[in-house]
Design a protein around this motif. Structure first.
Motif: not given
Length: 298
Positions: A122-129, A149-151
């Protein structure tokens, strides 16, 4: 090797156990370690066969297959993707294999959103539609694959108590958000170094520092008067605990002990589950171990 062990176990299963007998055995109240061993080394095809309705009352339910550590997307497609299968599947680490993404998206009706939010994928795909609709930021805060960076980018979305226990933290992040942490949870985080403990000792919950993996004999000695029974209980399960630390603590306790009364402050049940202990420590405390249930040491 694992490969040789797998072949040996497969041979034993084929030689001694008919499928129906195996499923009876698996359904018994066995030690979880035996079940995990069987799940890891028995052939996947055997489990798929046992999930057939032909096994009758001994049919292996699909939700049990969802937890297999060697489950593949191809094998999963042969099963019924019901809620009882999808819900536990979202806790399985195999989902982080890229090959699972297509199957996951095709059967998104009954995901466990909390478990999925903690999966590294989910870190790689958290913005997946599609995936972002199922993301729960409270549980995403516990995802061990988060990056600094994400935090920083989403600093107003985190559940800070859960984030305080996340191993993805760094000392720099801790200093950046001093007013947001749950300090009790932070005390057990590896990123909360002893330098930070000393710098912010007014915020430290000293009892809960017993879970901190950075502890040393020198630090325990320096802060000796701060430690209470809760600290020693947590330290008993801490992987930083070694022979030197145990001997130092017991020497200090022995000097201040009341004659003819136990002077140890360890939690022996917790200590028995500490995989970091050496055989020397075990041998030196045989009397204490004898009072602990034998399965802890198995």
């Amino acid at each position: 090797s694992d490969q040789m062990l797998s072949a040996e176990v497969t041979g034993l299963i084929a030689h001694y156990l008919e499928p129906l007998h195996l499923i009876k055995w698996y359904h018994c109240q066995l030690d979880n370690k035996i079940k995990k061993f069987l799940a890891a080394y028995a052939p996947l095809e055997l489990f798929l066969a046992l999930s057939s309705p032909h096994c009758g009352e001994y049919q292996l339910q699909h939700e049990k297959l969802a937890a297999l550590p060697h489950l593949t997307p191809r094998a999963a497609e042969r099963l019924a993707w019901s809620r009882s299968f999808l819900f536990p599947l979202t806790t399985n680490p195999v989902l982080n294999d890229p090959g699972w993404m297509k199957s996951l998206l095709s059967h998104r009706g009954h995901w466990d959103q909390r478990a999925l939010s903690r999966q590294p994928l989910m870190v790689e795909h958290y913005d997946h539609p599609i995936l972002k609709k199922y993301l729960l930021w409270e549980y995403f805060s516990s995802n061990p694959a988060l990056t600094p960076e994400l935090i920083i980018q989403y600093e107003n979305k985190w559940h800070w108590r859960k984030l305080s226990s996340n191993p993805a933290l760094t000392p720099e992040l801790i200093e950046r958000y001093l007013d947001r942490w749950h300090w009790g949870c932070l005390c057990g985080n590896k990123a909360f170094t002893l330098d930070l403990v000393k710098r912010y000792q007014g915020k430290v919950e000293w009892s809960r520092l017993g879970r901190n993996p950075n502890l040393t004999v020198q630090f325990i000695q320096q802060e000796w008067d701060r430690w209470d029974d809760a600290f020693w209980t947590l330290l008993s399960g801490n992987p930083c605990l070694d022979e030197q630390m145990i001997k130092y603590c017991e020497k200090r306790w022995f000097k201040s002990a009341i004659p003819e009364q136990p002077y140890h402050k360890w939690c022996w049940d917790t200590l028995s589950l500490n995989h970091a202990l050496s055989s020397v420590v075990l041998e030196e405390h045989l009397e204490e171990w004898s009072r602990v249930a034998t399965y802890f040491l198995w």
